[in-house]
Design a protein around this motif. Structure first.
Motif, short mmCIF file in Angstrom:
data_model
loop_
_atom_site.label_atom_id
_atom_site.label_comp_id
_atom_site.label_asym_id
_atom_site.label_seq_id
_atom_site.Cartn_x
_atom_site.Cartn_y
_atom_site.Cartn_z
N ASN A 1 0.45 -1.13 -0.07
CA ASN A 1 -0.04 -0.12 0.09
C ASN A 1 0.95 1.82 -0.12
O ASN A 1 -0.01 2.49 0.10
CB ASN A 1 -1.13 -0.01 0.80
N ASP A 2 2.18 1.44 -0.59
CA ASP A 2 2.90 2.63 -0.61
C ASP A 2 3.09 2.43 -1.87
O ASP A 2 3.38 2.50 -2.43
CB ASP A 2 4.44 2.22 0.49
N ILE A 3 2.33 4.08 -2.02
CA ILE A 3 2.38 4.91 -3.22
C ILE A 3 3.29 4.90 -3.65
O ILE A 3 3.69 5.60 -5.33
CB ILE A 3 0.92 5.91 -3.33
N LYS A 4 4.75 5.51 -2.98
CA LYS A 4 5.83 5.50 -3.32
C LYS A 4 6.46 4.89 -4.55
O LYS A 4 7.33 4.76 -5.56
CB LYS A 4 7.06 6.01 -1.95
N ALA A 5 5.91 3.71 -4.68
CA ALA A 5 6.36 2.70 -5.28
C ALA A 5 5.89 3.06 -7.34
O ALA A 5 6.97 2.84 -7.84
CB ALA A 5 5.99 1.05 -5.27
N PHE A 6 5.30 4.30 -7.02
CA PHE A 6 4.42 4.15 -7.99
C PHE A 6 5.83 5.33 -9.25
O PHE A 6 5.23 5.24 -10.24
CB PHE A 6 2.93 4.72 -8.26
N ARG A 7 6.90 5.75 -8.17
CA ARG A 7 7.18 6.22 -8.64
C ARG A 7 7.91 5.59 -10.32
O ARG A 7 8.85 5.72 -10.69
CB ARG A 7 8.79 7.30 -7.66
N TYR A 8 8.57 4.11 -9.44
CA TYR A 8 8.97 3.77 -10.82
C TYR A 8 8.37 2.57 -11.54
O TYR A 8 8.03 2.19 -12.35
CB TYR A 8 10.43 2.28 -9.59
N LYS B 1 -0.23 -6.16 -11.54
CA LYS B 1 -0.02 -6.94 -9.90
C LYS B 1 0.97 -6.10 -9.03
O LYS B 1 0.50 -6.70 -8.10
CB LYS B 1 0.78 -8.65 -10.54
N ASP B 2 2.09 -5.53 -9.54
CA ASP B 2 2.49 -5.08 -8.59
C ASP B 2 1.86 -3.69 -8.08
O ASP B 2 1.00 -2.96 -7.24
CB ASP B 2 4.62 -4.59 -9.03
N ALA B 3 0.85 -2.90 -8.68
CA ALA B 3 0.16 -1.91 -9.10
C ALA B 3 -0.96 -2.49 -8.12
O ALA B 3 -1.77 -1.20 -7.37
CB ALA B 3 -0.48 -1.13 -10.28
N VAL B 4 -1.44 -3.63 -8.06
CA VAL B 4 -2.09 -4.20 -7.52
C VAL B 4 -1.93 -3.89 -5.74
O VAL B 4 -2.46 -3.65 -4.72
CB VAL B 4 -2.29 -5.41 -7.66
N PHE B 5 -1.29 -3.69 -5.32
CA PHE B 5 -0.11 -4.75 -3.88
C PHE B 5 0.39 -3.16 -3.73
O PHE B 5 0.06 -2.66 -2.28
CB PHE B 5 1.63 -5.76 -4.24
N TYR B 6 0.79 -2.20 -4.67
CA TYR B 6 1.17 -0.68 -4.04
C TYR B 6 0.28 -0.11 -3.61
O TYR B 6 -0.13 1.18 -3.24
CB TYR B 6 2.82 -0.85 -4.49
N SER B 7 -0.95 -0.03 -4.30
CA SER B 7 -2.42 0.66 -4.50
C SER B 7 -2.82 1.20 -3.09
O SER B 7 -2.90 0.03 -2.34
CB SER B 7 -3.50 0.86 -5.10
N THR C 1 -5.33 2.27 -2.35
CA THR C 1 -7.29 1.97 -1.92
C THR C 1 -7.81 1.26 -2.43
O THR C 1 -7.11 0.50 -4.15
CB THR C 1 -7.85 3.76 -2.57
N VAL C 2 -8.22 0.51 -2.02
CA VAL C 2 -9.56 -0.79 -2.28
C VAL C 2 -9.84 -1.10 -4.08
O VAL C 2 -9.65 -1.68 -4.87
CB VAL C 2 -10.17 -1.34 -1.55
N LYS C 3 -10.69 0.56 -4.18
CA LYS C 3 -10.95 0.89 -5.05
C LYS C 3 -10.13 0.41 -6.40
O LYS C 3 -9.48 -0.12 -7.53
CB LYS C 3 -11.53 2.50 -5.31
N ASN C 4 -8.66 1.31 -6.49
CA ASN C 4 -8.12 1.57 -7.34
C ASN C 4 -7.04 -0.43 -7.58
O ASN C 4 -6.46 -0.27 -8.73
CB ASN C 4 -6.36 2.66 -6.73
N LYS C 5 -7.42 -1.23 -6.47
CA LYS C 5 -6.23 -2.57 -6.03
C LYS C 5 -7.67 -3.10 -7.21
O LYS C 5 -6.70 -3.72 -8.34
CB LYS C 5 -6.35 -2.35 -4.80
N LEU C 6 -8.32 -2.98 -7.14
CA LEU C 6 -9.78 -3.53 -8.49
C LEU C 6 -9.27 -3.36 -9.77
O LEU C 6 -9.58 -4.07 -10.57
CB LEU C 6 -10.91 -3.43 -7.37
N ALA C 7 -9.46 -1.87 -9.75
CA ALA C 7 -9.09 -1.29 -10.74
C ALA C 7 -7.87 -2.25 -11.93
O ALA C 7 -8.21 -2.72 -12.93
CB ALA C 7 -9.13 0.14 -10.99
N TYR C 8 -6.96 -2.46 -10.89
CA TYR C 8 -5.06 -2.83 -11.61
C TYR C 8 -5.63 -3.94 -11.44
O TYR C 8 -4.94 -4.54 -12.61
CB TYR C 8 -4.65 -2.30 -10.69
N ALA C 9 -6.32 -5.04 -10.96
CA ALA C 9 -6.36 -6.31 -11.22
C ALA C 9 -7.39 -6.39 -12.50
O ALA C 9 -7.25 -7.86 -13.26
CB ALA C 9 -7.76 -6.94 -9.76
N ASP C 10 -8.54 -5.65 -13.03
CA ASP C 10 -9.46 -5.86 -14.50
C ASP C 10 -8.22 -5.80 -15.18
O ASP C 10 -8.05 -6.50 -16.00
CB ASP C 10 -10.04 -4.77 -14.31
N SER C 11 -6.69 -4.84 -14.70
CA SER C 11 -6.38 -4.73 -16.42
C SER C 11 -4.99 -5.86 -15.90
O SER C 11 -4.42 -5.84 -17.47
CB SER C 11 -5.56 -2.98 -15.75
#
Length: 567
Positions: A39-46, A68-74, A76-86
Motif C-alpha cells: 500500500n506504499d504509493i511511493k512505489a509508483f514513482r518507478y 500485479k505490483d500496482a495492485v499490491f502498492y495501491s 485504496t481498494v478501489k484502485n486495487k480492483l481497477a489494476y486487477a482488471d487491467s
C-alpha cells in the motif's frame, strides 16, 4: 493477502528473469520499489515507468507483472480492483492459461479479503480454476482450491469446504519436505498454516471437537514465538479461545481471545476481528460482567455499520444486545438493535443463502412480530416497523410455501416418470398410435408403402438416428428413400404428432432413459446432454424436457442422484 501476493509475484517474476537477459532492465526498475511495504504509493514513482516500458516493448508478461505490483502498492481498494482488471486484460494477451488463471485469482482475493464480497470472489476463483486445469503449476492450483474453500466456508458449505482445506493442506505440507528455495518453503508454510486454520473453523461449525483439540495443539506449537507467523498464531489463539469458551473456561477464553486481537487487527482482517469481539463479549457475559460484554458486542455493530458485513454466527450478537436493552427498558436502543438485526438478516439472506434458513433461530420472525407490538406503543413510528416485519414474515412464508409446493411437484413427477421407465411404457406411446392408425381406414396412402416406411422409421428409432444434429424432414425423407410429403403424412397419422414433435419426443425419451440407466450421463452439463440427443440449444432442450417429462432436467438429475445415493 501480502504473503499470498508475495509468493505469486516471486514465482512469476523469477520465471520471467530466467527466460532471457532482456528482462534485466525490468529487474533493475523493480529493485527500486520491491522492498517497500504493501500500500506504499511511493512505489509508483518507478512502477509507472515499469508499466510504460512493458507497453512500449509489447512485453505482455512483464505488463501483467507491472499491474500485479500496482495492485499490491495501491493504497485504496478501489484502485486495487481497477489494476486487477487491467491484470486480467493483459494476461489474455500472453495466451498463457497459467498467467490468466493467476490474474483471476488475484481479483478474487481482493473481493474476498478487502471487500468481503464472497459471491463475486467465488466467480473469479471459478474462472481461475478453469484456466488452471491444464497448467502444471501445482502451487497455483492449490491456492485456488484453498480460496474456493474459504468462500464455501463463509457460505456455510462446511463439509465441502473442509475437503478443499484438507487437500491444499496435504499439498503444502508435502512441499515443506522438499529441497527447494527458502522463499518457496516460506510461502508453502504460510499456506499450510492458513489451511490448518480453516480446517479448525470448519470442524468447529461441524461440531467435530476432538479434531479441533488435536489440530490446535499442533498449530500453536509450530507458530508460537515465531515472528514470521504472527498472523497465523493470532488465528490459532482465536480458535483456542473459542474452544475454551465452549468448555466454559471463560477466564482462559478471555485471555486467549484478547491476545489474538492484536495480530488480526494489524492486518485489518475485520471479519475475524468481529468473531474475537463477539466471543470476548460472551465470555464477559458468562462472568456476569454485562457492562464490558456490551462494549464488545457494540464493536461488532460498529464494524457492521462500517463495512456492511457480518458473519452468520454473529447474528446472536444482536439478539444479546436486544435482550440486554429490553431488560434495561431502554426502548431506543432496543429498537435500534432490532432494526440492525433485520438489516443483518437481509445481508445474511443475500450472501449466505445456505446458512440463512438454519441461522434464523432464537430471535425468529414470530418473536420479532410479538416484540413489535410492545415497541409500537413506545414510539410514534413503531407502526412502520410492524408493517415492515409483517411484510417480511409474510414474504418469507410465501416463498417457503412455493418452495415446498415445487419440491412436492418435482417428487411426484419424478415418480411418475420413473414408473414409466421401469414399466417400459415410456417408449411405447408411438406404437399404440401406429396400431390405432392401422385400425382406421386410410384411403389416401398405399398400405404397402406405409408399412415399408414404418419399418424404416422403426429401424431409424432403434439405431437412434434421431440424435443427429440438424436433422430435418427433408434429410430424413432422403435417408428413407421417400419424399417429405409422404413421410410427413405418415408421421402425422401413424405417430400421432407432427415431425418436429416426433423428433423431440424421441430425443427427450432417449436422453431420459440414458440419465436413468447410465450414471455417466448424470455428470454431464445440460449443454452436453442436449448435444448428445441432437438438440442444438440448451434452452430448447430444457424447455422440451420440462414439457414432455413434467420436470426440469436439473431437478431430474438431482432426484436420480439422491435415489442412487439412498439405495
Amino acid at each position: 493477502m501480502k504473503k499470498i501476493y508475495f509468493f505469486i509475484t516471486f514465482l512469476f517474476f523469477g520465471i520471467l528473469l530466467s527466460q532471457n537477459n532482456k528482462f534485466t532492465i525490468f529487474y533493475e526498475i523493480k529493485k527500486n520499489y520491491e522492498g517497500l511495504p504493501e500500500n506504499d504509493i511511493k512505489a509508483f514513482r518507478y512502477l509507472n515507468r515499469y508499466i510504460e516500458l512493458a507497453k512500449k516493448q509489447k512485453n505482455h508478461e512483464q505488463l501483467v507483472q507491472g499491474y500485479k505490483d500496482a495492485v499490491f502498492y495501491s493504497s485504496t481498494v478501489k484502485n486495487k480492483l481497477a489494476y486487477a482488471d487491467s491484470t486480467i486484460l493483459a494476461s489474455f494477451l500472453t495466451n498463457k492459461n497459467e498467467i490468466i488463471s493467476d490474474a483471476y485469482l488475484g481479483k478474487g482475493i481482493i473481493y474476498y479479503f478487502n471487500y468481503k464480497k464472497y459471491r463475486p470472489a467465488l466467480e473469479e476463483y471459478i474462472k481461475a480454476y478453469e484456466y488452471s486445469r491444464e497448467t502444471k503449476n501445482e502451487y497455483l492450483k492449490n491456492e485456488i482450491v484453498y480460496h474456493l474453500g474459504s468462500v464455501k466456508s463463509y457460505l456455510g458449505y462446511y463439509d465441502s469446504a473442509l475437503k478443499h482445506f484438507q487437500e491444499s493442506n496435504v499439498y503444502f505440507e508435502k512441499t515443506l519436505k522438499k529441497n527447494v528455495h527458502p522463499n518457496i518453503i516460506f510461502n508453502n508454510k504460510k499456506g499450510y498454516f492458513n489451511s490448518l486454520h480453516r480446517m479448525i473453523v470448519c470442524h468447529r461449525n461441524l461440531k467435530n471437537y476432538k479434531a479441533i483439540d488435536s489440530l490446535l495443539e499442533k498449530a500453536l506449537s509450530q507458530t508460537q514465538n515465531n515472528k514470521d507467523y504472527v498472523q497465523e498464531y493470532g488465528y490459532f489463539l482465536k480458535e483456542k479461545g473459542i474452544n475454551e469458551f465452549r468448555k466454559k473456561k471463560f477466564k482462559s477464553a478471555l485471555f486467549l481471545l484478547q491476545k489474538s486481537l492484536s495480530p488480526i487487527i494489524h492486518i485489518n482482517d475485520f471479519g475475524w476481528a468481529t468473531v474475537d469481539y463477539f466471543y470476548i463479549g460472551k465470555s464477559y457475559m458468562a462472568l456476569n460482567d454485562h457492562k464490558k460484554a456490551i462494549v464488545y458486542f457494540e464493536k461488532v455493530d460498529s464494524v457492521f455499520n462500517k463495512h456492511q458485513f457480518i458473519l452468520p454466527e454473529l447474528r446472536e450478537n444482536y439478539e444479546l444486545l436486544i435482550h440486554q436493552y429490553k431488560d434495561e427498558k431502554n426502548i431506543t436502543k432496543e429498537l435500534y438493535y432490532t432494526k440492525q438485526l433485520l438489516k443483518a438478516d437481509r445481508i445474511i439472506s443475500k450472501d449466505f443463502t445456505y446458512l440463512s434458513s438454519t441461522i434464523y433461530r432464537e430471535y425468529d420472525t414470530k418473536t420479532l412480530l410479538e416484540e413489535k407490538e410492545r415497541l409500537e406503543k413506545k414510539t410514534s413510528w413503531g407502526i412502520w416497523l410492524i408493517i415492515f416485519l409483517v411484510v417480511a414474515a409474510s414474504s418469507l412464508m410465501i416463498l417457503l410455501i412455493i418452495k415446498v409446493k415445487n419440491e412436492k411437484t418435482i417428487k411426484i413427477n419424478y415418480k411418475i416418470l420413473e414408473e414409466k421407465i421401469l414399466n417400459n411404457s415410456y417408449q411405447l406411446s408411438h406404437e399404440k398410435v401406429i396400431q390405432k392408425a392401422k385400425d382406421e381406414e386410410k384411403p389416401l396412402l398405399n398400405e404397402e408403402m406405409v408399412n415399408h416406411i414404418l419399418m424404416k422409421l422403426k429401424c431409424f428409432e432403434e439405431k437412434s438416428g434421431f440424435t443427429e444434429n440438424g436433422l430435418t424432414i427433408n434429410k430424413l425423407a432422403h435417408k428413407l428413400n421417400t419424399n417429405s410429403a409422404y413421410l410427413s403424412q405418415i408421421i402425422n397419422e401413424y405417430k400421432g404428432v407432427n415431425f418436429n414433435r416426433y423428433l423431440s419426443e424421441l430425443r427427450i425419451n432417449y436422453i431420459t432413459n440414458k440419465l436413468y440407466n447410465d450414471r455417466v450421463f448424470l455428470n454431464y452439463k445440460i449443454e452436453t446432454l442436449a448435444e448428445k440427443c441432437g438438440i442444438a440449444s440448451r434452452t430448447n432442450f430444457s424447455n422440451l424436457f420440462q414439457e414432455i417429462n413434467g420436470i426440469r432436467p436439473t431437478d431430474f438429475i438431482k432426484k436420480r442422484l439422491k435415489t442412487i445415493k439412498n439405495n
